[in-house]
Write a protein that holds these residues in place. Structure first.
Motif, mmCIF file in Angstrom:
data_model
loop_
_atom_site.group_PDB
_atom_site.id
_atom_site.type_symbol
_atom_site.label_atom_id
_atom_site.label_comp_id
_atom_site.label_asym_id
_atom_site.label_seq_id
_atom_site.Cartn_x
_atom_site.Cartn_y
_atom_site.Cartn_z
ATOM 1 N N LEU A 25 0.823 -1.210 0.000
ATOM 2 C CA LEU A 25 0.000 0.000 0.000
ATOM 3 C C LEU A 25 0.858 1.262 0.000
ATOM 4 O O LEU A 25 1.797 1.386 0.800
ATOM 5 C CB LEU A 25 -0.918 0.021 1.220
ATOM 6 N N ARG A 26 0.531 2.163 -0.906
ATOM 7 C CA ARG A 26 1.046 3.525 -0.841
ATOM 8 C C ARG A 26 0.132 4.318 0.100
ATOM 9 O O ARG A 26 -0.952 3.852 0.454
ATOM 10 C CB ARG A 26 1.061 4.142 -2.239
ATOM 11 N N PRO A 27 0.530 5.514 0.516
ATOM 12 C CA PRO A 27 -0.279 6.249 1.488
ATOM 13 C C PRO A 27 -1.735 6.443 1.073
ATOM 14 O O PRO A 27 -2.633 6.431 1.923
ATOM 15 C CB PRO A 27 0.455 7.585 1.617
ATOM 16 N N GLU A 28 -1.995 6.604 -0.240
ATOM 17 C CA GLU A 28 -3.362 6.899 -0.694
ATOM 18 C C GLU A 28 -4.115 5.653 -1.147
ATOM 19 O O GLU A 28 -5.209 5.761 -1.717
ATOM 20 C CB GLU A 28 -3.324 7.912 -1.839
ATOM 21 N N ASP A 29 -3.598 4.469 -0.884
ATOM 22 C CA ASP A 29 -4.183 3.240 -1.402
ATOM 23 C C ASP A 29 -5.192 2.600 -0.454
ATOM 24 O O ASP A 29 -5.130 2.752 0.772
ATOM 25 C CB ASP A 29 -3.088 2.209 -1.688
ATOM 26 N N VAL A 30 -6.107 1.834 -1.076
ATOM 27 C CA VAL A 30 -7.093 1.021 -0.363
ATOM 28 C C VAL A 30 -6.924 -0.427 -0.811
ATOM 29 O O VAL A 30 -6.896 -0.708 -2.012
ATOM 30 C CB VAL A 30 -8.530 1.502 -0.670
ATOM 31 N N ALA A 31 -6.778 -1.338 0.143
ATOM 32 C CA ALA A 31 -6.720 -2.772 -0.160
ATOM 33 C C ALA A 31 -8.120 -3.355 -0.009
ATOM 34 O O ALA A 31 -8.821 -3.077 0.966
ATOM 35 C CB ALA A 31 -5.743 -3.480 0.764
ATOM 36 N N ILE A 32 -8.514 -4.167 -0.989
ATOM 37 C CA ILE A 32 -9.884 -4.672 -1.054
ATOM 38 C C ILE A 32 -9.877 -6.186 -1.256
ATOM 39 O O ILE A 32 -9.160 -6.703 -2.136
ATOM 40 C CB ILE A 32 -10.633 -4.006 -2.235
ATOM 41 N N GLU A 33 -10.667 -6.892 -0.449
ATOM 42 C CA GLU A 33 -10.965 -8.289 -0.712
ATOM 43 C C GLU A 33 -12.139 -8.328 -1.683
ATOM 44 O O GLU A 33 -13.201 -7.763 -1.400
ATOM 45 C CB GLU A 33 -11.330 -9.011 0.576
ATOM 46 N N ILE A 34 -11.944 -8.964 -2.828
ATOM 47 C CA ILE A 34 -12.985 -8.983 -3.860
ATOM 48 C C ILE A 34 -14.020 -10.059 -3.526
ATOM 49 O O ILE A 34 -13.685 -11.219 -3.303
ATOM 50 C CB ILE A 34 -12.373 -9.218 -5.249
ATOM 51 N N LEU A 35 -15.278 -9.638 -3.491
ATOM 52 C CA LEU A 35 -16.389 -10.545 -3.207
ATOM 53 C C LEU A 35 -17.064 -11.030 -4.477
ATOM 54 O O LEU A 35 -17.437 -12.206 -4.589
ATOM 55 C CB LEU A 35 -17.410 -9.843 -2.307
ATOM 56 N N TYR A 36 -17.251 -10.106 -5.428
ATOM 57 C CA TYR A 36 -17.926 -10.430 -6.694
ATOM 58 C C TYR A 36 -17.251 -9.652 -7.814
ATOM 59 O O TYR A 36 -16.794 -8.523 -7.621
ATOM 60 C CB TYR A 36 -19.412 -10.046 -6.646
ATOM 61 N N CYS A 37 -17.235 -10.268 -9.000
ATOM 62 C CA CYS A 37 -16.709 -9.564 -10.174
ATOM 63 C C CYS A 37 -17.573 -9.886 -11.382
ATOM 64 O O CYS A 37 -17.832 -11.060 -11.677
ATOM 65 C CB CYS A 37 -15.261 -9.972 -10.457
ATOM 66 N N GLY A 38 -18.036 -8.854 -12.055
ATOM 67 C CA GLY A 38 -18.818 -9.036 -13.261
ATOM 68 C C GLY A 38 -17.943 -9.456 -14.434
ATOM 69 O O GLY A 38 -16.728 -9.233 -14.454
ATOM 70 N N VAL A 39 -18.579 -10.083 -15.408
ATOM 71 C CA VAL A 39 -17.896 -10.542 -16.620
ATOM 72 C C VAL A 39 -18.382 -9.685 -17.782
ATOM 73 O O VAL A 39 -19.560 -9.723 -18.132
ATOM 74 C CB VAL A 39 -18.177 -12.035 -16.890
ATOM 75 N N CYS A 40 -17.487 -8.909 -18.347
ATOM 76 C CA CYS A 40 -17.823 -7.959 -19.409
ATOM 77 C C CYS A 40 -17.331 -8.485 -20.749
ATOM 78 O O CYS A 40 -16.333 -9.216 -20.825
ATOM 79 C CB CYS A 40 -17.161 -6.610 -19.092
ATOM 80 N N HIS A 41 -18.017 -8.089 -21.826
ATOM 81 C CA HIS A 41 -17.577 -8.481 -23.167
ATOM 82 C C HIS A 41 -16.160 -7.980 -23.445
ATOM 83 O O HIS A 41 -15.398 -8.614 -24.186
ATOM 84 C CB HIS A 41 -18.550 -7.952 -24.227
ATOM 85 N N SER A 42 -15.787 -6.860 -22.826
ATOM 86 C CA SER A 42 -14.425 -6.348 -22.994
ATOM 87 C C SER A 42 -13.385 -7.325 -22.448
ATOM 88 O O SER A 42 -12.261 -7.392 -22.956
ATOM 89 C CB SER A 42 -14.268 -5.004 -22.282
ATOM 90 N N ASP A 43 -13.750 -8.069 -21.394
ATOM 91 C CA ASP A 43 -12.831 -9.073 -20.848
ATOM 92 C C ASP A 43 -12.503 -10.117 -21.911
ATOM 93 O O ASP A 43 -11.340 -10.500 -22.106
ATOM 94 C CB ASP A 43 -13.452 -9.766 -19.635
#
Length: 348
Positions: A25-43
């Protein structure tokens, strides 16, 4: 911090598990545990290198819902335990006119995308939300309104803002006449959002069989584009048409549907179109426009609006190890209307 994700190693390979490190982490960073992720056509496009600029290995995913696990020393807006979202970008220059105007997606130096972009400090290529954790600069983390179903909210971070932004840009509100071309992940959100904004919404489709689905999503009318008589009757009947078709196609049939000063906005296809005819544009001062996502302020506005109006995507939940099958189904438009990965399945 070591984490686990699913990555494509080459343009022809399937997605498979891969361990990798997230930055400290840098001073301005947020660490996040990912619960859900959408699947996009761009992926899918990025994994297949359809646009020609993919960098491997690629960990896709830019529709992220998670829980804050740690914050940097300079973070003021988030606390451990907060439910948050991350969309298509995780950084920008923060000093150009577009960034100062809340339009970070059009940063003059180029936004840093959630995956596939060089980090502005280290140059490391960003990796996305098909993973257990992510570290994001606080300015690009979004609050998820209380009461919004976390398991269905993820697609709002791309499909939602991609359609909300042009609706707002082109002044859609009570009394507006909006057409929606294409009824997939983007199109179904365009319908729901335009209806909630007070517009009269018509789905424009080649297939009459989709009329029932359109009505279930809240559309007021249905126009079959293959019916020449119906198309002629509908001339000059729309202020805005949101075109969500994600492949090369012909926009000429839709242009006469716009009223004078009307706008057809492209949000699906990234690349060529069939040759356009300028006569309807010139004779009606009609416009063809494009729109990317939205800035962070507008994305938060969209999330808050969806929280107030109880607007959520229609989702099918999948396990992480079902992603390759989901990609195959997405290519066949066999999803109603967005896949969401339950990230609890990744550790399992």
């Amino acid at each position: 911090m070591q984490t686990l994700g699913y990555a494509a190693k080459t343009s022809g390979s399937a997605l498979e598990p891969m361990a990798f490190d997230r930055r400290d982490l840098r001073p301005e960073d947020v660490a996040i545990e990912i619960l859900y992720c959408g699947v996009c056509h761009s992926d899918l496009h990025t994994v297949r290198n359809d646009w020609g600029f993919s960098t491997y290995p690629v960990v896709p995913g830019h529709e992220i819902i998670g829980r804050v696990t740690e914050v940097g020393s300079a973070v003021t807006d988030f606390l451990v335990g907060d439910h948050v979202g991350v969309g298509c970008m995780v950084d920008s220059c923060q000093h150009c006119d577009q960034c100062h105007g809340g339009e970070e997606q059009y940063c003059r130096e180029g936004m840093t995308q959630t995956y596939g972009s060089p980090d502005r400090v280290t140059g490391d290529i960003t990796k996305g939300g098909y993973s257990k954790h992510v570290v994001v600069r606080q300015e690009f983390v979004l609050n998820i309104p209380d009461g919004l179903d976390l398991s269905r909210a993820a697609p709002l971070l791309c499909a939602g803002i991609t359609t909300y932004s042009p609706l707002r840009t082109f002044g859609v509100g009570p009394g507006s006449r909006v057409g929606v071309v294409g009824m997939g992940g983007l199109g179904h959100m365009a319908i729901k959002l335009a209806v909630a904004l007070g517009a009269h919404v018509t789905v424009i489709s080649r297939s009459p069989s989709k009329q029932g689905d359109a009505e279930d999503l809240g559309a007021h009318a249905f126009l079959v584009s293959a019916d020449e008589g119906a198309m002629e009757e509908a001339a000059n009947g729309f202020d805005v048409i949101i075109d969500t078709v994600p492949v090369k196609h012909d926009i000429n049939p839709y242009m006469p549907l716009l009223d004078i000063d009307g706008t057809l906005c492209l949000v699906g296809q990234v690349g060529p179109l069939d040759e356009p005819m300028t006569v309807p544009m010139i004779m009606g001062r009609r416009r063809v426009a494009g729109s990317l996502i939205g800035g962070i302020t507008e994305t938060q506005e969209m999330l808050d609006f969806c929280g107030r109006m109880d607007i959520l995507p229609e989702c099918e939940m999948i396990r992480m190890d079902e992603i390759n099958e989901a990609f195959e189904r997405m290519e066949k438009s066999d999803v109603r209307y967005r896949f969401v990965i339950d990230m609890a399945s990744l550790s399992a």
